[in-house]
Design a protein around this motif. Sequence first.
Motif, PDB file in Angstrom:
ATOM      1  N   PRO A  53       0.845  -1.189   0.000  1.00  0.00           N
ATOM      2  CA  PRO A  53       0.000   0.000   0.000  1.00  0.00           C
ATOM      3  C   PRO A  53       0.880   1.240   0.000  1.00  0.00           C
ATOM      4  CG  PRO A  53       0.095  -0.938   2.196  1.00  0.00           C
ATOM      5  CD  PRO A  53       0.889  -1.861   1.306  1.00  0.00           C
ATOM      6  N   ALA A  54       0.562   2.228  -0.817  1.00  0.00           N
ATOM      7  CA  ALA A  54       1.437   3.389  -0.956  1.00  0.00           C
ATOM      8  C   ALA A  54       0.609   4.649  -1.129  1.00  0.00           C
ATOM      9  CB  ALA A  54       2.374   3.206  -2.150  1.00  0.00           C
ATOM     10  N   SER A  55       0.751   5.572  -0.193  1.00  0.00           N
ATOM     11  CA  SER A  55       0.032   6.846  -0.269  1.00  0.00           C
ATOM     12  C   SER A  55       1.048   7.983  -0.194  1.00  0.00           C
ATOM     13  CB  SER A  55      -0.985   6.954   0.877  1.00  0.00           C
ATOM     14  OG  SER A  55      -1.715   8.161   0.795  1.00  0.00           O
ATOM     15  N   ASN A  56       1.225   8.687  -1.307  1.00  0.00           N
ATOM     16  CA  ASN A  56       2.185   9.799  -1.382  1.00  0.00           C
ATOM     17  C   ASN A  56       3.586   9.358  -0.954  1.00  0.00           C
ATOM     18  OD1 ASN A  56       0.239  11.721  -2.279  1.00  0.00           O
ATOM     19  ND2 ASN A  56      -0.498  11.918  -0.173  1.00  0.00           N
ATOM     20  N   GLU A  57       4.096   8.341  -1.623  1.00  0.00           N
ATOM     21  CA  GLU A  57       5.374   7.733  -1.265  1.00  0.00           C
ATOM     22  C   GLU A  57       6.435   7.937  -2.344  1.00  0.00           C
ATOM     23  OE1 GLU A  57       5.817   6.541   1.600  1.00  0.00           O
ATOM     24  OE2 GLU A  57       4.003   5.616   2.377  1.00  0.00           O
ATOM     25  N   GLU A  58       6.367   9.022  -3.108  1.00  0.00           N
ATOM     26  CA  GLU A  58       7.293   9.181  -4.229  1.00  0.00           C
ATOM     27  C   GLU A  58       8.759   9.278  -3.794  1.00  0.00           C
ATOM     28  OE1 GLU A  58       6.317  12.683  -6.432  1.00  0.00           O
ATOM     29  OE2 GLU A  58       6.940  14.069  -4.867  1.00  0.00           O
ATOM     30  N   LEU A  59       9.021   9.671  -2.566  1.00  0.00           N
ATOM     31  CA  LEU A  59      10.398   9.764  -2.101  1.00  0.00           C
ATOM     32  C   LEU A  59      10.966   8.404  -1.694  1.00  0.00           C
ATOM     33  CD1 LEU A  59      10.265  13.014   0.090  1.00  0.00           C
ATOM     34  CD2 LEU A  59      11.010  12.769  -2.292  1.00  0.00           C
TER      35      LEU A  59
ATOM     36  N   VAL B 149      -0.337  -0.723  -4.502  1.00  0.00           N
ATOM     37  CA  VAL B 149      -1.667  -0.132  -4.481  1.00  0.00           C
ATOM     38  C   VAL B 149      -1.533   1.322  -4.047  1.00  0.00           C
ATOM     39  CG1 VAL B 149      -4.054  -0.377  -3.735  1.00  0.00           C
ATOM     40  CG2 VAL B 149      -2.557  -2.394  -3.799  1.00  0.00           C
ATOM     41  N   ALA B 150      -1.404   2.209  -5.042  1.00  0.00           N
ATOM     42  CA  ALA B 150      -1.369   3.639  -4.752  1.00  0.00           C
ATOM     43  C   ALA B 150      -2.776   4.068  -4.344  1.00  0.00           C
ATOM     44  CB  ALA B 150      -0.902   4.412  -5.986  1.00  0.00           C
ATOM     45  N   ASN B 151      -2.860   4.774  -3.232  1.00  0.00           N
ATOM     46  CA  ASN B 151      -4.191   5.167  -2.752  1.00  0.00           C
ATOM     47  C   ASN B 151      -4.172   6.604  -2.243  1.00  0.00           C
ATOM     48  OD1 ASN B 151      -4.065   4.780   0.580  1.00  0.00           O
ATOM     49  ND2 ASN B 151      -2.652   3.453  -0.545  1.00  0.00           N
ATOM     50  N   GLY B 152      -5.026   7.417  -2.841  1.00  0.00           N
ATOM     51  CA  GLY B 152      -5.134   8.815  -2.429  1.00  0.00           C
ATOM     52  C   GLY B 152      -3.886   9.628  -2.712  1.00  0.00           C
ATOM     53  N   CYS B 153      -3.090   9.245  -3.691  1.00  0.00           N
ATOM     54  CA  CYS B 153      -1.830   9.933  -3.953  1.00  0.00           C
ATOM     55  C   CYS B 153      -2.039  11.258  -4.685  1.00  0.00           C
ATOM     56  CB  CYS B 153      -0.901   9.044  -4.777  1.00  0.00           C
ATOM     57  SG  CYS B 153      -0.332   7.571  -3.918  1.00  0.00           S
TER      58      CYS B 153
ATOM     59  N   LEU C  21      -1.805  -0.521  -9.076  1.00  0.00           N
ATOM     60  CA  LEU C  21      -3.189  -0.070  -9.000  1.00  0.00           C
ATOM     61  C   LEU C  21      -3.181   1.357  -8.467  1.00  0.00           C
ATOM     62  CD1 LEU C  21      -4.816  -3.217  -7.320  1.00  0.00           C
ATOM     63  CD2 LEU C  21      -4.559  -2.726  -9.767  1.00  0.00           C
ATOM     64  N   ASP C  22      -4.084   2.181  -8.948  1.00  0.00           N
ATOM     65  CA  ASP C  22      -4.114   3.588  -8.544  1.00  0.00           C
ATOM     66  C   ASP C  22      -5.558   3.977  -8.227  1.00  0.00           C
ATOM     67  OD1 ASP C  22      -3.480   6.200  -8.022  1.00  0.00           O
ATOM     68  OD2 ASP C  22      -2.705   6.658 -10.015  1.00  0.00           O
ATOM     69  N   PHE C  23      -5.821   4.245  -6.953  1.00  0.00           N
ATOM     70  CA  PHE C  23      -7.166   4.587  -6.498  1.00  0.00           C
ATOM     71  C   PHE C  23      -7.179   5.974  -5.865  1.00  0.00           C
ATOM     72  CE2 PHE C  23      -6.989  -0.058  -6.296  1.00  0.00           C
ATOM     73  CZ  PHE C  23      -8.132  -0.407  -6.993  1.00  0.00           C
ATOM     74  N   ALA C  24      -8.290   6.671  -6.031  1.00  0.00           N
ATOM     75  CA  ALA C  24      -8.441   7.986  -5.413  1.00  0.00           C
ATOM     76  C   ALA C  24      -8.653   7.866  -3.911  1.00  0.00           C
ATOM     77  CB  ALA C  24      -9.619   8.732  -6.051  1.00  0.00           C
ATOM     78  N   THR C  25      -9.210   6.756  -3.473  1.00  0.00           N
ATOM     79  CA  THR C  25      -9.487   6.542  -2.057  1.00  0.00           C
ATOM     80  C   THR C  25      -8.184   6.426  -1.269  1.00  0.00           C
ATOM     81  OG1 THR C  25     -11.515   5.358  -2.591  1.00  0.00           O
ATOM     82  CG2 THR C  25     -10.624   5.038  -0.374  1.00  0.00           C
ATOM     83  N   GLY C  26      -8.026   7.265  -0.274  1.00  0.00           N
ATOM     84  CA  GLY C  26      -6.836   7.231   0.554  1.00  0.00           C
ATOM     85  C   GLY C  26      -7.068   6.449   1.832  1.00  0.00           C
TER      86      GLY C  26
ATOM     87  N   GLY D 174      -5.216  15.508  19.435  1.00  0.00           N
ATOM     88  CA  GLY D 174      -5.191  15.372  17.979  1.00  0.00           C
ATOM     89  C   GLY D 174      -5.743  14.054  17.569  1.00  0.00           C
ATOM     90  N   GLY D 175      -6.327  13.993  16.384  1.00  0.00           N
ATOM     91  CA  GLY D 175      -6.895  12.760  15.882  1.00  0.00           C
ATOM     92  C   GLY D 175      -5.837  11.855  15.293  1.00  0.00           C
ATOM     93  N   PRO D 176      -6.165  10.587  15.098  1.00  0.00           N
ATOM     94  CA  PRO D 176      -5.198   9.602  14.589  1.00  0.00           C
ATOM     95  C   PRO D 176      -5.095   9.590  13.074  1.00  0.00           C
ATOM     96  CG  PRO D 176      -7.246   8.502  15.108  1.00  0.00           C
ATOM     97  CD  PRO D 176      -7.443   9.952  15.468  1.00  0.00           C
ATOM     98  N   ALA D 177      -4.876  10.771  12.471  1.00  0.00           N
ATOM     99  CA  ALA D 177      -4.725  10.807  11.025  1.00  0.00           C
ATOM    100  C   ALA D 177      -3.474  10.041  10.621  1.00  0.00           C
ATOM    101  CB  ALA D 177      -4.626  12.260  10.543  1.00  0.00           C
ATOM    102  N   PHE D 178      -3.458   9.557   9.369  1.00  0.00           N
ATOM    103  CA  PHE D 178      -2.327   8.747   8.932  1.00  0.00           C
ATOM    104  C   PHE D 178      -1.032   9.536   9.004  1.00  0.00           C
ATOM    105  CE2 PHE D 178       0.711   7.522   5.655  1.00  0.00           C
ATOM    106  CZ  PHE D 178       0.937   6.218   6.039  1.00  0.00           C
ATOM    107  N   THR D 179      -0.030   8.921   9.620  1.00  0.00           N
ATOM    108  CA  THR D 179       1.316   9.470   9.663  1.00  0.00           C
ATOM    109  C   THR D 179       2.270   8.322   9.366  1.00  0.00           C
ATOM    110  OG1 THR D 179       0.628  11.026  11.373  1.00  0.00           O
ATOM    111  CG2 THR D 179       2.985  10.763  11.035  1.00  0.00           C
ATOM    112  N   ARG D 180       3.205   8.523   8.469  1.00  0.00           N
ATOM    113  CA  ARG D 180       4.084   7.448   8.073  1.00  0.00           C
ATOM    114  C   ARG D 180       5.109   7.171   9.163  1.00  0.00           C
ATOM    115  NH1 ARG D 180       8.089   7.026   5.382  1.00  0.00           N
ATOM    116  NH2 ARG D 180       6.983   6.242   3.558  1.00  0.00           N
ATOM    117  N   GLY D 181       5.630   5.975   9.135  1.00  0.00           N
ATOM    118  CA  GLY D 181       6.696   5.599  10.030  1.00  0.00           C
ATOM    119  C   GLY D 181       6.227   5.268  11.426  1.00  0.00           C
ATOM    120  N   ARG D 182       7.183   5.240  12.384  1.00  0.00           N
ATOM    121  CA  ARG D 182       6.876   4.955  13.782  1.00  0.00           C
ATOM    122  C   ARG D 182       7.230   6.130  14.655  1.00  0.00           C
ATOM    123  NH1 ARG D 182       4.376   1.363  12.130  1.00  0.00           N
ATOM    124  NH2 ARG D 182       4.178  -0.752  12.884  1.00  0.00           N
TER     125      ARG D 182
END
Length: 272
Positions: A7-13, A35-39, A64-69, A264-272
């Motif tokens: 799964p990959a969301s805005n992972e171009e780097l 699976v690119a999602n919401g990129c 695969l490329d989906f608008a859903t993030g 703050g809400g648990p919005a997606f944040t990459r890494g640990r």
Amino acid sequence: MLTVIIPASNEELWIGPCLSALCASSLPQAQVIVVANGCKDKTADLARQVFAEEAPESWDCTVLDFATGSKPFALNQGDALAKYPVRAYLDADVIVSRGLLAALVSALSTDAPRYASGTPKIPPARSAVTRAYARFWKGLPFNQTTAPGYGLFAVNAAGRARWQEFPAIISDDTFVRLQFQPDERVQVNDTYLWPMIEGFAALTRVRRRQDAGVKELERLYPGLLEREGKPPLSKTRLVGMLLQDPVGFATYAAVSLAVRLKRGGPAFTRGR
């Protein structure tokens, strides 16, 4: 053989080095699904480029490329296209060693349900804060368990049958790992690189999301966390860790305190 789902969301780097390492694997045959999602960046295009230039001819590679993030959505879309019973789920910033995929396939070659991962290595961070945090974090009980699985986990067919679709939850990796008892988890010696997120603010955001994910699992799946199997952190051990690395201890404690004090809400944040 093996299907790898990324799964990959805005992972171009990160997606380029991740896929290049994957394509250099010693495994003769595999299916890889990004699976690119919401990129909003070039993640999908870069993945296609790496596959076109570096993927072995015997591999079946798809983007695969989906608008859903949504990571759970992306995992389920990848699963729906998977053609091999052994599945590996890989974060888009992970760098696998050449023999890791083959070692996972070998470890999962049994009819009994199994969960497997490699031996994680955290590469040197750029920021002093993350370096200190990582030093202390690596000594915590969770990291002393077999196959903690952060960034990469794999299951065989009997293991994948333990759950249906990935649920829409925060901690999908913990949810999967705890479908298995400790003696059903296998860690192979082959390594992978898992970079830790940089900076105090980012560490705090990720830690807040982690804590929210644990609370969500406790609420939705009572008793699941009892399968964790991690050793307790005794006061003696904690004092020893403090004396061995006071800067790491202070950094970890400061992040923990910031998590409690900030909202703050648990919005997606990459890494640990």
